[in-house]
Write a protein that holds these residues in place. Structure first.
Motif, PDB file in Angstrom:
ATOM      1  N   PHE A  11      21.943 -10.995  -9.471  1.00 38.78           N
ATOM      2  CA  PHE A  11      20.706 -10.240  -9.683  1.00 38.78           C
ATOM      3  C   PHE A  11      19.708 -10.521  -8.572  1.00 38.78           C
ATOM      4  CE2 PHE A  11      19.700 -14.211 -11.876  1.00 38.78           C
ATOM      5  CZ  PHE A  11      18.378 -14.443 -11.510  1.00 38.78           C
ATOM      6  N   SER A  12      18.783  -9.596  -8.446  1.00 36.11           N
ATOM      7  CA  SER A  12      17.657  -9.769  -7.536  1.00 36.11           C
ATOM      8  C   SER A  12      16.393  -9.802  -8.378  1.00 36.11           C
ATOM      9  CB  SER A  12      17.572  -8.609  -6.543  1.00 36.11           C
ATOM     10  OG  SER A  12      18.653  -8.634  -5.648  1.00 36.11           O
ATOM     11  N   LYS A  13      15.450 -10.626  -7.972  1.00 38.28           N
ATOM     12  CA  LYS A  13      14.187 -10.731  -8.692  1.00 38.28           C
ATOM     13  C   LYS A  13      13.059 -10.317  -7.757  1.00 38.28           C
ATOM     14  CE  LYS A  13      12.626 -14.818  -9.959  1.00 38.28           C
ATOM     15  NZ  LYS A  13      12.294 -16.036 -10.737  1.00 38.28           N
ATOM     16  N   VAL A  14      12.248  -9.383  -8.229  1.00 42.04           N
ATOM     17  CA  VAL A  14      11.065  -8.930  -7.505  1.00 42.04           C
ATOM     18  C   VAL A  14       9.862  -9.526  -8.222  1.00 42.04           C
ATOM     19  CG1 VAL A  14       9.716  -6.935  -6.753  1.00 42.04           C
ATOM     20  CG2 VAL A  14      12.232  -6.790  -6.827  1.00 42.04           C
ATOM     21  N   VAL A  15       9.142 -10.406  -7.549  1.00 40.09           N
ATOM     22  CA  VAL A  15       8.007 -11.104  -8.142  1.00 40.09           C
ATOM     23  C   VAL A  15       6.716 -10.420  -7.687  1.00 40.09           C
ATOM     24  CG1 VAL A  15       6.801 -13.307  -8.360  1.00 40.09           C
ATOM     25  CG2 VAL A  15       9.298 -13.264  -8.145  1.00 40.09           C
ATOM     26  N   LEU A  16       5.968  -9.928  -8.662  1.00 39.67           N
ATOM     27  CA  LEU A  16       4.700  -9.239  -8.394  1.00 39.67           C
ATOM     28  C   LEU A  16       3.544 -10.186  -8.684  1.00 39.67           C
ATOM     29  CD1 LEU A  16       5.456  -5.868 -10.244  1.00 39.67           C
ATOM     30  CD2 LEU A  16       5.994  -6.497  -7.880  1.00 39.67           C
ATOM     31  N   ASN A  17       2.511 -10.119  -7.843  1.00 40.36           N
ATOM     32  CA  ASN A  17       1.359 -10.990  -8.025  1.00 40.36           C
ATOM     33  C   ASN A  17       0.092 -10.207  -7.716  1.00 40.36           C
ATOM     34  OD1 ASN A  17      -0.667 -12.937  -7.869  1.00 40.36           O
ATOM     35  ND2 ASN A  17       0.673 -14.453  -6.945  1.00 40.36           N
ATOM     36  N   GLY A  18      -0.763 -10.023  -8.733  1.00 36.31           N
ATOM     37  CA  GLY A  18      -2.031  -9.334  -8.527  1.00 36.31           C
ATOM     38  C   GLY A  18      -2.121  -8.039  -9.299  1.00 36.31           C
ATOM     39  N   ARG A  19      -2.906  -7.106  -8.773  1.00 40.95           N
ATOM     40  CA  ARG A  19      -3.102  -5.795  -9.403  1.00 40.95           C
ATOM     41  C   ARG A  19      -1.945  -4.880  -9.049  1.00 40.95           C
ATOM     42  NH1 ARG A  19      -8.221  -4.101 -11.052  1.00 40.95           N
ATOM     43  NH2 ARG A  19      -7.686  -1.995 -10.405  1.00 40.95           N
ATOM     44  N   PHE A  20      -1.296  -4.334 -10.071  1.00 41.94           N
ATOM     45  CA  PHE A  20      -0.186  -3.410  -9.863  1.00 41.94           C
ATOM     46  C   PHE A  20      -0.730  -1.999 -10.082  1.00 41.94           C
ATOM     47  CE2 PHE A  20       4.435  -2.375 -11.346  1.00 41.94           C
ATOM     48  CZ  PHE A  20       4.672  -1.714 -10.150  1.00 41.94           C
ATOM     49  N   ASP A  21      -1.111  -1.364  -8.977  1.00 38.60           N
ATOM     50  CA  ASP A  21      -1.661  -0.015  -9.041  1.00 38.60           C
ATOM     51  C   ASP A  21      -1.147   0.770  -7.842  1.00 38.60           C
ATOM     52  OD1 ASP A  21      -3.192  -0.926  -6.883  1.00 38.60           O
ATOM     53  OD2 ASP A  21      -4.998  -1.177  -8.078  1.00 38.60           O
ATOM     54  N   PHE A  22      -1.690   1.957  -7.628  1.00 43.94           N
ATOM     55  CA  PHE A  22      -1.155   2.834  -6.593  1.00 43.94           C
ATOM     56  C   PHE A  22      -1.182   2.214  -5.204  1.00 43.94           C
ATOM     57  CE2 PHE A  22      -1.233   6.325  -3.533  1.00 43.94           C
ATOM     58  CZ  PHE A  22      -0.025   6.930  -3.868  1.00 43.94           C
ATOM     59  N   THR A  23      -2.111   1.320  -4.941  1.00 39.43           N
ATOM     60  CA  THR A  23      -2.172   0.710  -3.611  1.00 39.43           C
ATOM     61  C   THR A  23      -0.925  -0.127  -3.311  1.00 39.43           C
ATOM     62  OG1 THR A  23      -3.398  -1.214  -4.413  1.00 39.43           O
ATOM     63  CG2 THR A  23      -4.701   0.653  -3.598  1.00 39.43           C
ATOM     64  N   ALA A  24      -0.168  -0.480  -4.339  1.00 36.70           N
ATOM     65  CA  ALA A  24       1.056  -1.274  -4.161  1.00 36.70           C
ATOM     66  C   ALA A  24       2.293  -0.403  -3.992  1.00 36.70           C
ATOM     67  CB  ALA A  24       1.243  -2.207  -5.353  1.00 36.70           C
ATOM     68  N   HIS A  25       2.116   0.913  -4.004  1.00 37.38           N
ATOM     69  CA  HIS A  25       3.259   1.836  -4.004  1.00 37.38           C
ATOM     70  C   HIS A  25       4.265   1.563  -2.878  1.00 37.38           C
ATOM     71  CE1 HIS A  25       5.580   5.486  -4.486  1.00 37.38           C
ATOM     72  NE2 HIS A  25       5.354   5.759  -3.213  1.00 37.38           N
ATOM     73  N   ARG A  26       3.801   1.544  -1.674  1.00 35.35           N
ATOM     74  CA  ARG A  26       4.700   1.389  -0.524  1.00 35.35           C
ATOM     75  C   ARG A  26       5.408   0.026  -0.532  1.00 35.35           C
ATOM     76  NH1 ARG A  26       3.169   3.891   5.003  1.00 35.35           N
ATOM     77  NH2 ARG A  26       2.253   5.145   3.386  1.00 35.35           N
ATOM     78  N   ALA A  27       4.656  -1.037  -0.775  1.00 33.74           N
ATOM     79  CA  ALA A  27       5.240  -2.385  -0.797  1.00 33.74           C
ATOM     80  C   ALA A  27       6.223  -2.538  -1.952  1.00 33.74           C
ATOM     81  CB  ALA A  27       4.145  -3.437  -0.904  1.00 33.74           C
ATOM     82  N   PHE A  28       5.891  -1.961  -3.128  1.00 33.01           N
ATOM     83  CA  PHE A  28       6.791  -2.046  -4.274  1.00 33.01           C
ATOM     84  C   PHE A  28       8.094  -1.299  -3.996  1.00 33.01           C
ATOM     85  CE2 PHE A  28       8.216  -0.535  -8.523  1.00 33.01           C
ATOM     86  CZ  PHE A  28       8.559  -1.774  -9.032  1.00 33.01           C
ATOM     87  N   LYS A  29       7.997  -0.108  -3.431  1.00 37.25           N
ATOM     88  CA  LYS A  29       9.209   0.662  -3.110  1.00 37.25           C
ATOM     89  C   LYS A  29      10.075  -0.098  -2.110  1.00 37.25           C
ATOM     90  CE  LYS A  29      11.038   4.997  -1.514  1.00 37.25           C
ATOM     91  NZ  LYS A  29      10.826   6.333  -1.018  1.00 37.25           N
ATOM     92  N   GLN A  30       9.474  -0.645  -1.099  1.00 38.08           N
ATOM     93  CA  GLN A  30      10.211  -1.411  -0.095  1.00 38.08           C
ATOM     94  C   GLN A  30      10.912  -2.613  -0.742  1.00 38.08           C
ATOM     95  OE1 GLN A  30       7.802  -3.204   3.078  1.00 38.08           O
ATOM     96  NE2 GLN A  30       9.188  -2.170   4.512  1.00 38.08           N
ATOM     97  N   ALA A  31      10.225  -3.293  -1.655  1.00 39.53           N
ATOM     98  CA  ALA A  31      10.795  -4.460  -2.322  1.00 39.53           C
ATOM     99  C   ALA A  31      11.964  -4.074  -3.215  1.00 39.53           C
ATOM    100  CB  ALA A  31       9.720  -5.175  -3.141  1.00 39.53           C
ATOM    101  N   TYR A  32      11.810  -3.025  -4.036  1.00 34.96           N
ATOM    102  CA  TYR A  32      12.925  -2.687  -4.917  1.00 34.96           C
ATOM    103  C   TYR A  32      14.089  -2.077  -4.165  1.00 34.96           C
ATOM    104  CZ  TYR A  32      11.507   2.301  -5.764  1.00 34.96           C
ATOM    105  OH  TYR A  32      11.185   3.633  -5.664  1.00 34.96           O
TER     106      TYR A  32
END
Length: 101
Positions: A11-32
Motif C-alpha cells: 500500500f501507499s499512504k498519502v499523509v495530509l497536513n493542514g487545510r484540505f480545500d481547493f488550494t490543495a488540488h494540484r498537490a493532492f492530485k500529484q500525490a495520489y
C-alpha cells in the motif's frame, strides 16, 4: 497544506497536513497519482490525522481519487479521521463510499 507519500509493501499512504480545500488540488492530485503508479501498491490510504479543515472541493477530490483508483484496480481508504473531519465525512455519506479506518 503539506502532503507526503510513503510506500509500503502493498500500500501507499498519502499523509495530509493542514487545510484540505481547493488550494490543495494540484498537490493532492500529484500525490495520489504517485501513489497509484507505485507498482506494488494495491491500496491507497489517505491519512487525515493532521487535517484540521476540509470543504466540498476536498470531498470532490476524494471522489475523483476513488474513480481514478478504480481505473487502476486499487482501493482507497481514509484513515485516522477524527473530530470535525469525521463528522463532515459522515454527513456527506462518505462512510458508505470509502472504508474509514
Amino acid at each position: 497544506m503539506n502532503i507526503e507519500v510513503f510506500h509500503n509493501d502493498n500500500f501507499s499512504k498519502v499523509v495530509l497536513n493542514g487545510r484540505f480545500d481547493f488550494t490543495a488540488h494540484r498537490a493532492f492530485k500529484q500525490a495520489y497519482e504517485t501513489a497509484l503508479t507505485e507498482g506494488s501498491t494495491s491500496q491507497v490510504k489517505i491519512d487525515m490525522s493532521a487535517v484540521d479543515y476540509l470543504d466540498s472541493s476536498a470531498l470532490g477530490m476524494l471522489l475523483i481519487l476513488r474513480d481514478r483508483a478504480k481505473e487502476t484496480s486499487k482501493s482507497v481508504s481514509l484513515i485516522n479521521c477524527g473530530g470535525s473531519v469525521r463528522e463532515v465525512l459522515r454527513v456527506a455519506n462518505f462512510d458508505k463510499l470509502f472504508t474509514l479506518e
